[in-house]
Design a protein around this motif. Structure first.
Motif, PDB file in Angstrom:
ATOM      1  N   LYS A  55      48.929  64.592  60.303  1.00  0.00           N
ATOM      2  CA  LYS A  55      47.658  65.067  59.982  1.00  0.00           C
ATOM      3  C   LYS A  55      46.622  64.193  59.845  1.00  0.00           C
ATOM      4  N   GLU A  56      46.891  62.696  59.716  1.00  0.00           N
ATOM      5  CA  GLU A  56      46.166  61.544  60.077  1.00  0.00           C
ATOM      6  C   GLU A  56      45.651  61.506  61.514  1.00  0.00           C
ATOM      7  N   ASN A  57      46.676  61.493  62.579  1.00  0.00           N
ATOM      8  CA  ASN A  57      46.332  61.288  63.979  1.00  0.00           C
ATOM      9  C   ASN A  57      45.834  62.560  64.321  1.00  0.00           C
ATOM     10  N   PHE A 106      41.153  64.934  67.086  1.00  0.00           N
ATOM     11  CA  PHE A 106      39.907  65.963  67.243  1.00  0.00           C
ATOM     12  C   PHE A 106      38.627  65.537  66.842  1.00  0.00           C
ATOM     13  N   ASP A 107      38.652  64.958  65.820  1.00  0.00           N
ATOM     14  CA  ASP A 107      37.272  64.341  65.232  1.00  0.00           C
ATOM     15  C   ASP A 107      36.883  63.242  66.125  1.00  0.00           C
ATOM     16  N   SER A 108      37.282  62.338  66.385  1.00  0.00           N
ATOM     17  CA  SER A 108      36.836  61.004  67.079  1.00  0.00           C
ATOM     18  C   SER A 108      37.203  61.063  68.500  1.00  0.00           C
ATOM     19  N   GLY A 109      37.931  61.765  69.019  1.00  0.00           N
ATOM     20  CA  GLY A 109      38.453  61.789  70.658  1.00  0.00           C
ATOM     21  C   GLY A 109      39.311  60.842  70.832  1.00  0.00           C
ATOM     22  N   ASN A 110      39.916  59.978  69.808  1.00  0.00           N
ATOM     23  CA  ASN A 110      40.840  58.947  70.090  1.00  0.00           C
ATOM     24  C   ASN A 110      42.362  59.263  70.570  1.00  0.00           C
ATOM     25  N   LYS A 111      42.283  59.210  72.133  1.00  0.00           N
ATOM     26  CA  LYS A 111      43.412  59.718  73.032  1.00  0.00           C
ATOM     27  C   LYS A 111      45.038  59.059  72.297  1.00  0.00           C
ATOM     28  N   ALA A 112      44.775  57.888  71.893  1.00  0.00           N
ATOM     29  CA  ALA A 112      46.214  57.222  71.326  1.00  0.00           C
ATOM     30  C   ALA A 112      46.608  57.980  70.145  1.00  0.00           C
ATOM     31  N   ALA A 113      45.684  58.567  69.290  1.00  0.00           N
ATOM     32  CA  ALA A 113      46.156  59.269  68.253  1.00  0.00           C
ATOM     33  C   ALA A 113      46.613  60.765  68.524  1.00  0.00           C
ATOM     34  N   GLY A 114      46.299  61.036  69.557  1.00  0.00           N
ATOM     35  CA  GLY A 114      46.850  62.145  70.080  1.00  0.00           C
ATOM     36  C   GLY A 114      48.196  62.090  70.441  1.00  0.00           C
ATOM     37  N   THR A 115      48.404  60.901  71.128  1.00  0.00           N
ATOM     38  CA  THR A 115      49.877  60.677  71.473  1.00  0.00           C
ATOM     39  C   THR A 115      50.666  60.314  70.082  1.00  0.00           C
ATOM     40  N   ARG A 116      50.125  59.727  69.284  1.00  0.00           N
ATOM     41  CA  ARG A 116      50.998  59.609  68.085  1.00  0.00           C
ATOM     42  C   ARG A 116      51.149  60.861  67.365  1.00  0.00           C
ATOM     43  N   ALA A 117      50.087  61.876  67.366  1.00  0.00           N
ATOM     44  CA  ALA A 117      50.400  63.208  66.573  1.00  0.00           C
ATOM     45  C   ALA A 117      51.588  64.036  67.363  1.00  0.00           C
ATOM     46  N   ARG A 118      51.500  63.806  68.746  1.00  0.00           N
ATOM     47  CA  ARG A 118      52.451  64.562  69.687  1.00  0.00           C
ATOM     48  C   ARG A 118      54.027  64.119  69.170  1.00  0.00           C
ATOM     49  N   LYS A 119      53.859  62.728  69.033  1.00  0.00           N
ATOM     50  CA  LYS A 119      55.206  62.161  68.625  1.00  0.00           C
ATOM     51  C   LYS A 119      55.672  62.631  67.524  1.00  0.00           C
ATOM     52  N   ALA A 120      54.533  62.567  66.321  1.00  0.00           N
ATOM     53  CA  ALA A 120      55.138  63.224  64.976  1.00  0.00           C
ATOM     54  C   ALA A 120      55.562  64.521  64.871  1.00  0.00           C
ATOM     55  N   LEU A 121      54.744  65.398  65.724  1.00  0.00           N
ATOM     56  CA  LEU A 121      55.673  66.854  66.070  1.00  0.00           C
ATOM     57  C   LEU A 121      56.915  66.748  66.660  1.00  0.00           C
ATOM     58  N   SER A 122      57.213  65.908  67.442  1.00  0.00           N
ATOM     59  CA  SER A 122      58.502  65.810  67.901  1.00  0.00           C
ATOM     60  C   SER A 122      59.478  65.394  66.957  1.00  0.00           C
ATOM     61  N   GLU A 123      59.208  64.284  66.298  1.00  0.00           N
ATOM     62  CA  GLU A 123      60.190  63.892  65.249  1.00  0.00           C
ATOM     63  C   GLU A 123      60.346  65.208  64.251  1.00  0.00           C
ATOM     64  N   MET A 124      59.107  65.817  63.764  1.00  0.00           N
ATOM     65  CA  MET A 124      59.313  66.947  62.873  1.00  0.00           C
ATOM     66  C   MET A 124      60.519  67.948  63.329  1.00  0.00           C
ATOM     67  N   THR A 125      60.236  68.019  64.671  1.00  0.00           N
ATOM     68  CA  THR A 125      61.162  69.047  65.319  1.00  0.00           C
ATOM     69  C   THR A 125      62.785  68.642  65.222  1.00  0.00           C
ATOM     70  N   LYS A 126      63.095  67.180  65.280  1.00  0.00           N
ATOM     71  CA  LYS A 126      64.201  66.837  65.379  1.00  0.00           C
ATOM     72  C   LYS A 126      64.542  66.776  63.864  1.00  0.00           C
TER      73      LYS A 126
END
Length: 66
Positions: A22-24, A29-49
């Motif tokens: 949620k944070e990332n 989306f709000d600030s265009g922070n590309k690194a946060a997008g990477t962290r968000a994807r990583k969190a989604l991957s961890e949630m899947t596991k």
């Protein structure tokens, strides 16, 4: 057996990953922070596991009662 031991802390781990996502995703989306997008994807991957682990644990507990 206490409930925390039954799920081996997986629910707590899942909740932490949701918070991380949620944070990332907001930063991405709000600030265009590309690194946060990477962290968000990583969190989604961890949630899947973690989700797969939770599904297995739920099924095992369900099968114990048969």
């Amino acid at each position: 057996m206490s409930e925390d031991n039954r799920d081996e802390g997986l629910r707590k781990q899942f909740e932490l990953q949701i918070d991380e996502y949620k944070e990332n995703v907001s930063k991405f989306f709000d600030s265009g922070n590309k690194a946060a997008g990477t962290r968000a994807r990583k969190a989604l991957s961890e949630m899947t596991k973690i989700g797969k682990g939770l599904r297995k644990k739920i099924q095992d507990i369900k099968n114990e009662s048969k």
